[in-house]
Design an enzyme around this catalytic site. Structure first.
Site, mmCIF file in Angstrom:
data_model
loop_
_atom_site.group_PDB
_atom_site.id
_atom_site.type_symbol
_atom_site.label_atom_id
_atom_site.label_comp_id
_atom_site.label_asym_id
_atom_site.label_seq_id
_atom_site.Cartn_x
_atom_site.Cartn_y
_atom_site.Cartn_z
ATOM 1 C CG HIS A 279 2.959 25.741 -63.687
ATOM 2 N ND1 HIS A 279 3.633 24.541 -63.825
ATOM 3 C CD2 HIS A 279 2.901 26.287 -64.923
ATOM 4 C CE1 HIS A 279 3.982 24.379 -65.100
ATOM 5 N NE2 HIS A 279 3.544 25.415 -65.793
ATOM 6 C CD GLU B 18 2.438 25.363 -69.272
ATOM 7 O OE1 GLU B 18 3.249 25.683 -68.376
ATOM 8 O OE2 GLU B 18 2.324 25.982 -70.335
HETATM 9 O O1 9MR Z 1 9.410 23.483 -68.411
HETATM 10 C C1 9MR Z 1 10.010 24.494 -69.186
HETATM 11 C C2 9MR Z 1 11.488 24.608 -68.830
HETATM 12 O O2 9MR Z 1 12.181 23.431 -69.239
HETATM 13 C C3 9MR Z 1 12.095 25.847 -69.483
HETATM 14 O O3 9MR Z 1 13.407 26.018 -69.053
HETATM 15 C C4 9MR Z 1 11.243 27.050 -69.140
HETATM 16 C C5 9MR Z 1 11.804 28.304 -69.768
HETATM 17 O O4 9MR Z 1 11.058 29.416 -69.453
HETATM 18 O O5 9MR Z 1 9.920 26.847 -69.581
HETATM 19 C C6 9MR Z 1 9.303 25.798 -68.914
HETATM 20 O O6 9MR Z 1 7.949 25.678 -69.327
HETATM 21 C C7 9MR Z 1 7.105 26.786 -69.071
HETATM 22 C C8 9MR Z 1 6.034 26.776 -70.130
HETATM 23 O O7 9MR Z 1 6.586 26.788 -71.410
HETATM 24 C C9 9MR Z 1 5.093 27.965 -69.963
HETATM 25 N N1 9MR Z 1 4.555 28.005 -68.637
HETATM 26 C C10 9MR Z 1 5.495 27.920 -67.549
HETATM 27 C C11 9MR Z 1 6.381 26.681 -67.718
HETATM 28 C C12 9MR Z 1 7.308 26.523 -66.538
HETATM 29 O O8 9MR Z 1 8.209 27.577 -66.486
#
Ligand code: 9MR
Length: 379
Positions: free
Chosen positions: A251, A280
């Site tokens: 990210h 991711e």
């Molecule tokens: O993309 C995900 C989002 O829809 C959720 O609301 C969020 C909750 O914490 O999590 C996001 O995905 C995360 C992933 O599971 C772990 N790494 C960070 C990602 C972005 O927050």
């Protein structure tokens, strides 16, 4: 009469011939069609929102692109505790099942995400954990991991077993295991590494085929956090823990610089015998008042995406490159940051320069042309 009939027949024959010829135009190149055989190209998807009503004969535009461009899919939320295990003893597999079914229907593989995390835990876990002993926490975690991993045994090629288990430099106490925010690590704070090792053992027992990963953000380059992971991996391996991989989430934001040491970081984990992955990827940026990026930002975004992919391509142990949503309409970024334009396609599924940069690097790395052609690498 006969002659007329013959002419009509040959006209039909020409029609019949020309139809398949027209369809035989070369298929459009996609990320998955160009990827080396030993690298999965994936996207996150929220099955509960996008795949429940999947009809393979009549896919939505989103589903069509997902299946055309990617050969791996990660449930963005559907396998997280709050979704899949909302109450004690109650599992809801609907979203996760939809992701797995979609993947199977489209010859894609599934990255499981995630089994041990400090975030998106259901309220019952948060409440119960206030009084958990380590024994109680272990029992709850073991039951969850065994149930979820066995359900999809043989259908998941990589599992993010433990997600974001280290704090950051900027957190109170600096880089150390999250023994406060993570309810399971908190209950077992006296020996959190033993619990982490057992989480991998339980997952391995439930699905010996899946590659089992640690996964984190701010874990692309060599830094304090990845140094801590590097030490942890060695400790786990020395204990005989079945750990197979290290995932850097990827990210990124254009508000910060780019750490060029990503390949070197991947190489040091690979030297320990681990697989590595970008799990991711997205590259967000602050936008102008009109909500649009500048031409410079668009070009820089393409460079950053490409740099992550190239690091992965250059390290044969890198098994998968996953974007966290492929279009801006399905990006987590705008809800959380005052930034956007983070994915490789616009909301209208228009491909950005970042998409073409990835496509070009994948094309260049096709077996026969890249460092990924070492004998035995291409499955
Ligand atoms: O993309 C995900 C989002 O829809 C959720 O609301 C969020 C909750 O914490 O999590 C996001 O995905 C995360 C992933 O599971 C772990 N790494 C960070 C990602 C972005 O927050």
């Amino acid at each position: 009469m006969r002659r007329v009939a013959a002419v009509a027949t040959s006209a039909l024959a020409v029609l019949a011939l020309s139809a398949p010829l027209a369809q035989a135009a070369p298929p459009e190149e996609t990320l998955r069609s160009e990827a080396p055989r030993d690298l999965k190209i994936g996207s996150a998807v929220w099955g509960q929102n996008e795949l429940l009503d999947y009809d393979r004969k009549n896919p939505t535009e989103f589903q069509r692109i997902l299946a055309a461009e990617f050969n791996s899919v990660t449930p963005e939320n559907d396998m997280k505790w709050a979704e899949i295990h909302p109450e004690p003893g109650v599992y809801d597999f609907s979203g996760a099942d939809a992701v797995v079914a979609f993947a199977e229907a489209n010859n894609m593989e599934v990255r499981g995400h995630t089994l041990l995390w400090h975030s998106q835990n259901p309220q019952w876990v948060v409440d119960a954990s206030a009084t958990w002993t380590c024994e109680e926490a272990r029992a709850v975690l073991e039951e969850h991991i065994t149930t979820v991993v066995s359900r999809y045994a043989g259908q998941i090629y990589e599992w993010d077993v433990a997600n974001e288990i280290f704090q950051d430099d900027w957190d109170t106490g600096g880089v150390r295991l999250r023994t406060e925010a993570n309810p399971f690590l908190k209950a077992c704070a006296e020996d959190p590494v033993a619990l982490i090792g057992d989480a991998f053992r339980w997952a391995d027992a439930a699905d010996p085929e899946a590659l089992l990963f640690l996964n984190d953000y701010n874990a692309e380059g060599i830094n304090n956090k990845t140094d801590a992971y590097y030490a942890l991996v060695q400790e786990l391996l020395a204990d005989g823990v079945p750990i197979d991989g290290f995932g850097a989430q990827g990210h990124l934001s254009l508000m910060y610089g780019f750490d060029e040491s990503i390949q070197e970081n991947f190489e040091r984990f690979a030297a320990l015998g681990l697989k590595v992955a970008i799990t991711e990827a997205d590259v967000r940026m602050p936008l102008g008042e009109d909500g649009e990026p500048t031409a410079e930002q668009i070009a820089l975004q393409a460079e950053r995406y490409d740099a992550m992919l190239v690091a992965c391509l250059n390290v044969p142990a890198c098994t998968s490159f996953t974007v966290w949503g492929f279009d801006d309409g399905h990006s987590w970024v705008p809800g959380v940051f005052p930034e956007g334009y983070a994915t490789i396609m616009t909301e209208e599924f228009e491909k950005k320069p970042a998409y073409y940069a990835l496509l070009e690097s994948l094309t260049d790395a096709t077996p026969g042309k890249s460092p990924r052609t070492a004998p035995g690498l291409n499955r």
